[in-house]
Write a protein that holds these residues in place. Structure first.
Motif, mmCIF file in Angstrom:
data_model
loop_
_atom_site.group_PDB
_atom_site.id
_atom_site.type_symbol
_atom_site.label_atom_id
_atom_site.label_comp_id
_atom_site.label_asym_id
_atom_site.label_seq_id
_atom_site.Cartn_x
_atom_site.Cartn_y
_atom_site.Cartn_z
ATOM 1 N N ALA A 240 0.828 -1.214 0.000
ATOM 2 C CA ALA A 240 0.000 0.000 0.000
ATOM 3 C C ALA A 240 0.855 1.254 0.000
ATOM 4 C CB ALA A 240 -0.932 -0.016 1.210
ATOM 5 N N ALA A 241 1.944 1.235 0.786
ATOM 6 C CA ALA A 241 2.801 2.420 0.856
ATOM 7 C C ALA A 241 3.508 2.683 -0.468
ATOM 8 C CB ALA A 241 3.832 2.237 1.979
ATOM 9 N N LEU A 242 3.811 1.614 -1.197
ATOM 10 C CA LEU A 242 4.539 1.766 -2.466
ATOM 11 C C LEU A 242 3.608 1.952 -3.656
ATOM 12 C CD1 LEU A 242 7.214 -1.034 -1.970
ATOM 13 C CD2 LEU A 242 7.618 1.431 -1.877
ATOM 14 N N ALA A 243 2.294 1.896 -3.422
ATOM 15 C CA ALA A 243 1.346 1.939 -4.539
ATOM 16 C C ALA A 243 1.464 3.231 -5.335
ATOM 17 C CB ALA A 243 -0.080 1.752 -4.025
ATOM 18 N N HIS A 244 1.783 4.343 -4.653
ATOM 19 C CA HIS A 244 1.830 5.637 -5.327
ATOM 20 C C HIS A 244 3.256 6.064 -5.674
ATOM 21 C CE1 HIS A 244 -2.421 6.141 -4.470
ATOM 22 N NE2 HIS A 244 -2.191 5.850 -3.201
ATOM 23 N N ALA A 245 4.218 5.189 -5.448
ATOM 24 C CA ALA A 245 5.608 5.521 -5.783
ATOM 25 C C ALA A 245 5.807 5.365 -7.288
ATOM 26 C CB ALA A 245 6.571 4.605 -5.019
ATOM 27 N N ARG A 246 6.181 6.473 -7.960
ATOM 28 C CA ARG A 246 6.288 6.435 -9.419
ATOM 29 C C ARG A 246 7.735 6.462 -9.894
ATOM 30 N NH1 ARG A 246 1.951 10.681 -11.744
ATOM 31 N NH2 ARG A 246 2.455 9.581 -13.677
ATOM 32 N N THR A 247 8.660 6.871 -9.049
ATOM 33 C CA THR A 247 10.067 6.897 -9.425
ATOM 34 C C THR A 247 10.869 6.103 -8.403
ATOM 35 O OG1 THR A 247 10.616 8.895 -8.164
ATOM 36 C CG2 THR A 247 9.717 9.208 -10.388
ATOM 37 N N VAL A 248 12.123 5.810 -8.757
ATOM 38 C CA VAL A 248 12.997 5.095 -7.822
ATOM 39 C C VAL A 248 13.183 5.917 -6.554
ATOM 40 C CG1 VAL A 248 15.323 4.191 -7.473
ATOM 41 C CG2 VAL A 248 14.170 3.827 -9.659
ATOM 42 N N ASP A 249 13.309 7.226 -6.694
ATOM 43 C CA ASP A 249 13.436 8.084 -5.516
ATOM 44 C C ASP A 249 12.193 8.002 -4.641
ATOM 45 O OD1 ASP A 249 15.962 8.910 -6.182
ATOM 46 O OD2 ASP A 249 15.312 10.757 -7.169
ATOM 47 N N ASP A 250 11.032 7.875 -5.265
ATOM 48 C CA ASP A 250 9.798 7.718 -4.487
ATOM 49 C C ASP A 250 9.845 6.441 -3.663
ATOM 50 O OD1 ASP A 250 8.882 10.017 -5.630
ATOM 51 O OD2 ASP A 250 7.578 9.034 -7.084
ATOM 52 N N VAL A 251 10.300 5.338 -4.273
ATOM 53 C CA VAL A 251 10.405 4.067 -3.557
ATOM 54 C C VAL A 251 11.367 4.205 -2.379
ATOM 55 C CG1 VAL A 251 11.120 1.656 -3.728
ATOM 56 C CG2 VAL A 251 9.836 2.712 -5.604
ATOM 57 N N VAL A 252 12.516 4.823 -2.631
ATOM 58 C CA VAL A 252 13.504 5.018 -1.563
ATOM 59 C C VAL A 252 12.922 5.882 -0.456
ATOM 60 C CG1 VAL A 252 15.726 6.065 -1.018
ATOM 61 C CG2 VAL A 252 15.479 4.670 -3.074
ATOM 62 N N ASP A 253 12.199 6.947 -0.817
ATOM 63 C CA ASP A 253 11.605 7.834 0.191
ATOM 64 C C ASP A 253 10.598 7.089 1.048
ATOM 65 O OD1 ASP A 253 13.129 9.915 -0.710
ATOM 66 O OD2 ASP A 253 11.553 10.816 -1.939
ATOM 67 N N VAL A 254 9.795 6.217 0.440
ATOM 68 C CA VAL A 254 8.815 5.446 1.210
ATOM 69 C C VAL A 254 9.518 4.558 2.219
ATOM 70 C CG1 VAL A 254 7.115 3.597 1.059
ATOM 71 C CG2 VAL A 254 6.998 5.511 -0.525
ATOM 72 N N LEU A 255 10.583 3.888 1.793
ATOM 73 C CA LEU A 255 11.287 2.971 2.692
ATOM 74 C C LEU A 255 12.040 3.723 3.783
ATOM 75 C CD1 LEU A 255 12.703 0.365 0.155
ATOM 76 C CD2 LEU A 255 10.615 0.237 1.509
ATOM 77 N N GLN A 256 12.562 4.901 3.463
ATOM 78 C CA GLN A 256 13.330 5.663 4.447
ATOM 79 C C GLN A 256 12.462 6.560 5.307
ATOM 80 O OE1 GLN A 256 16.370 7.580 1.997
ATOM 81 N NE2 GLN A 256 17.849 6.072 2.702
ATOM 82 N N ASP A 257 11.156 6.586 5.033
ATOM 83 C CA ASP A 257 10.236 7.362 5.850
ATOM 84 C C ASP A 257 10.209 6.783 7.265
ATOM 85 O OD1 ASP A 257 7.054 7.593 6.725
ATOM 86 O OD2 ASP A 257 7.913 9.418 5.862
ATOM 87 N N ALA A 258 9.713 7.592 8.207
ATOM 88 C CA ALA A 258 9.668 7.156 9.605
ATOM 89 C C ALA A 258 8.865 5.872 9.775
ATOM 90 C CB ALA A 258 9.078 8.263 10.479
ATOM 91 N N GLN A 259 7.897 5.634 8.888
ATOM 92 C CA GLN A 259 7.088 4.421 8.976
ATOM 93 C C GLN A 259 7.652 3.280 8.133
ATOM 94 O OE1 GLN A 259 4.522 4.087 11.071
ATOM 95 N NE2 GLN A 259 5.045 6.134 11.784
#
Length: 694
Positions: free
Chosen positions: A163-182
């Motif tokens: 669910a968190a990665l569903a809206h990730a459109r770029t590699v940076d988005d994926v990295v940001d989701v994983l490095q987020d506080a959650q």
């Protein structure tokens, strides 16, 4: 065991109590403990529970202490002493017994405390039994419940991560989701590192918390003896279940882990279409081993992450292609125009509010034209995709070609609309074309469904200039409405003309008129330099985070150092278009004054008006009026009115009460010379004025 010490008293007459045969049948031993004498009697089954031979037991409770671990013995003594002291009738507990072979087994005891008439405890009669199987079943149920809960948590982790990665459109988005506080709660780990494969290298791109990676491994080779490299090389996961396992399998890496409290780790390859695109390592500080279900869940987590990464990589490739296409379609450079300062900017639309840029069909262009004129274009093709960018590029080139051929602004727009309609595309485009004479400052504006231009005067005030417009390009051709009105404005030295697409004005939930007023205020308070002003406008657009792309063109007119002999202004006038006539008069007056002949302004305006009116009244179709300088020894200003009729005008005497017939007389009186020239299927009536030398 509790030791009441020896007593001189003899055991009671009924001591020891006889065990019920039922107890023996259920493998329960009995005991009778005389508290006065301190003697403990156990039956044969009790000896079996404690794994003590009858001949080796001397009847003293403390002799059993070697069979009970100290912690369990202390807990048991405390429990019995408290029960005796507080008047309890019974007690019961589990404790461990160390058998003769050194192994431990769980035992349960239950005792009944017999007291005398004064309440003093005299005997403890009870049972002991082997509870290994019982506690084993309980522990098994607890373990199964724990595993079920762990599996549920792991399944939730996959769902949360997906669910968190569903809206990730770029590699940076994926990295940001994983490095987020959650990010770590989503992954269910205490730390993680993620790498991407680039050729024969494994590049670390994400970590959480900071410092989770091992120093010296941020870039490694696929063939290196590291778990990340191994899972990329073998396409198989690597589960490390204990520190010892880690130290044995990867000794060099284990020595470099430093202060990282890693008890277990899972390294997962990120595989897309059968090839590795990266790897992720998950670290646990309180985990021991991975059950088959847990491994399957982690593999599902790796698959979900790999799909998100692949989707992001494909999107970035498409974006790179689209951006390259769009950059190729936009002008590489903006030509230098004498007498003008020009700044252009393009800002791609953000992706979903924060994350990247989207491609669109907005464009700008600046077209140098003969006679000191320049064409400024701003436009927006419907849509945000590569097709919109491709249509934009074709439309820009065609419109530029039509303008360079010398067509009037209205004709340029009409032909561009026909071209877009004939492309057989479902896209339409809004556009604004402004043709400016740098010498006179006269600007002719044609608008096809686009925003009005903004004009900032030399005193800093700014307003939007209403221009009557036509349908968007493509639609006007489809509905047969190709007549585009032409508006005229004057651009004085020091003034700025601001052309933009709606991405700079529109804001979700806000009125367009409010947006135009806000933009006018921003331009009025902005820098005087066109480049600084353009940067400021784009900066505000970024801060507002609008969901549309933006094209911007700012043109400022400078005063020429010396008056230039030459120049040309032209206007198309349709029959019955009174507004076009008024705009033509205004254009001619402004041009004559800009060329330094204030004295002839009224005469030139009147003659031009007569020539155009004559053409409209006595011919069929429209007229084209042109005002230009003639080269030569004299400074001559020439007014031309072209029409499609070959019939020559005749000078007539109107008489005392006549209304018509005075036009050519007026032209003959005011102009220094006039005449008629054949032009293809029509003619041109001209008049010339000799301008004074400086």
């Amino acid at each position: 065991m509790v030791d009441r010490g020896a007593s001189a008293l003899s055991p009671p007459d009924d001591w020891p109590a006889h065990p019920d045969p039922v107890l023996a049948l259920n493998r329960m031993g009995s005991f009778d403990w005389d508290l006065d004498s301190g003697t403990l009697h156990m039956d044969a089954q009790a000896h079996e529970v404690f794994d003590v031979r009858p001949e080796d037991f001397d009847g003293r409770p403390e002799s059993l202490s070697v069979r009970v671990p100290s912690a369990d013995g202390h807990r048991l003594d405390t429990l019995v002493a408290r029960a005796i002291k507080d008047g309890s009738e019974n007690y019961g507990t589990y404790f461990r017994v160390r058998r003769r072979d050194g192994t431990l087994r769980w035992t349960h005891t239950q005792g009944y405390i017999r007291r005398d008439g004064t309440g003093r405890a005299r005997r403890v009669i009870g049972i002991v039994r082997d509870a290994t199987q019982e506690l084993g079943d309980i522990e098994a149920r607890r373990e199964r419940a724990f595993q079920d809960e762990a599996l549920r948590r792991q399944t939730d982790i996959v769902q949360l991560t997906t669910a968190a990665l569903a809206h990730a459109r770029t590699v940076d988005d994926v990295v940001d989701v994983l490095q987020d506080a959650q990010g770590l709660p989503h992954l269910g780990a205490d730390g993680f590192v993620m790498s991407l494969v680039e050729g024969n290298r494994v590049l670390m791109v994400a970590e959480r918390p900071e410092g989770s990676f091992v120093h010296g491994t941020r870039v490694s080779g696929v063939d290196d003896d590291y778990p990340m490299s191994e899972v990329v090389r073998t396409l198989s996961p690597c589960f490390i279940e204990s520190p010892q396992d880690f130290a044995e399998r990867y000794p060099s890496l284990w020595q470099r882990l430093g202060d990282l409290t890693v008890k277990a780790a899972a390294y997962l390859p990120l595989i897309a279409q059968g090839r590795p695109i990266g790897a992720i390592g998950l670290f646990y500080s309180d985990r021991h081993g991975f059950s088959p279900d847990a491994r399957n869940v982690l593999l599902a987590l790796g698959s979900s992450l790999a799909q998100s990464l692949q989707r992001a990589m494909l999107y970035e490739q498409e974006m790179d292609l689209a951006e390259s296409l769009q950059q190729a379609m936009l002008p590489r450079t903006i030509p230098s125009v004498p007498g003008c300062d020009v700044a252009v900017r393009y800002r791609a639309a953000p992706l979903g509010g924060s994350l990247g840029r989207d491609i669109g069909g907005d464009w700008y262009d600046l077209i140098p034209l003969p006679g000191g004129r320049v064409g400024a274009v701003i436009g927006d093709v419907q849509g945000h995709d590569t097709h919109a960018a491709a249509v934009m590029g074709q439309l820009r080139i065609v419109l530029r070609a039509y303008a360079a051929e010398g067509h009037p602004p209205a004709t340029v727009m009409a032909r561009a609309s026909v071209f877009l309609h004939e492309l057989d595309t479902d896209r339409f485009a809004t556009c604004l074309y402004a043709e400016a004479d740098v010498t006179t400052g006269v600007v002719q504006v044609v608008r096809a469904g686009h925003l009005d231009p903004l004009l900032r005067l030399g005193d800093g005030t700014c307003r939007h200039v209403p221009v009557e417009g036509g349908l968007p390009l493509g639609l006007s051709a489809e509905f047969g409405s190709l007549a585009y009105p032409v508006g005229t404005l004057e651009l004085d030295p020091g003034s700025m003309l601001v052309l933009c697409t709606d991405g700079l004005v529109e804001e979700p939930g806000a009125d367009l008129d409010d947006g135009m007023r806000a933009l006018a205020d921003l331009v009025a308070s902005g820098p005087r330099d066109v480049r600084d002003l353009a940067d400021r406008l784009i900066e505000v657009a970024d801060e507002r985070r609008g969901d549309d792309d933006v094209a911007l063109l700012v043109l400022s007119r400078r005063a020429l150092d010396t008056p230039r002999v030459g120049g040309r202004v032209r206007r198309h006038v349709a029959p019955g278009d009174s507004r076009a006539l008024a705009e033509t008069r205004r254009m001619i007056r402004a041009a004559v004054r800009a060329w330094g002949d204030e004295d002839h302004a009224d005469a030139v305006e009147l003659v031009a008006d007569e020539l155009v009116t004559n053409a409209l009244m006595h011919t069929e179709g429209s007229a084209v009026v042109t005002l230009r300088f003639l080269s030569g020894t004299d400074r001559r200003l020439r007014v031309e009115a072209e029409d499609t009729s070959s019939a020559l005008p005749r000078r007539r005497d109107a008489g005392d009460s006549g209304v018509s017939g005075r036009g050519l007389c007026l032209v003959d009186t005011l102009a220094d010379a006039w005449g008629v020239e054949a032009r293809g299927g029509g003619k041109c009536v001209w008049a010339e004025f000799v301008m004074p030398h400086d």
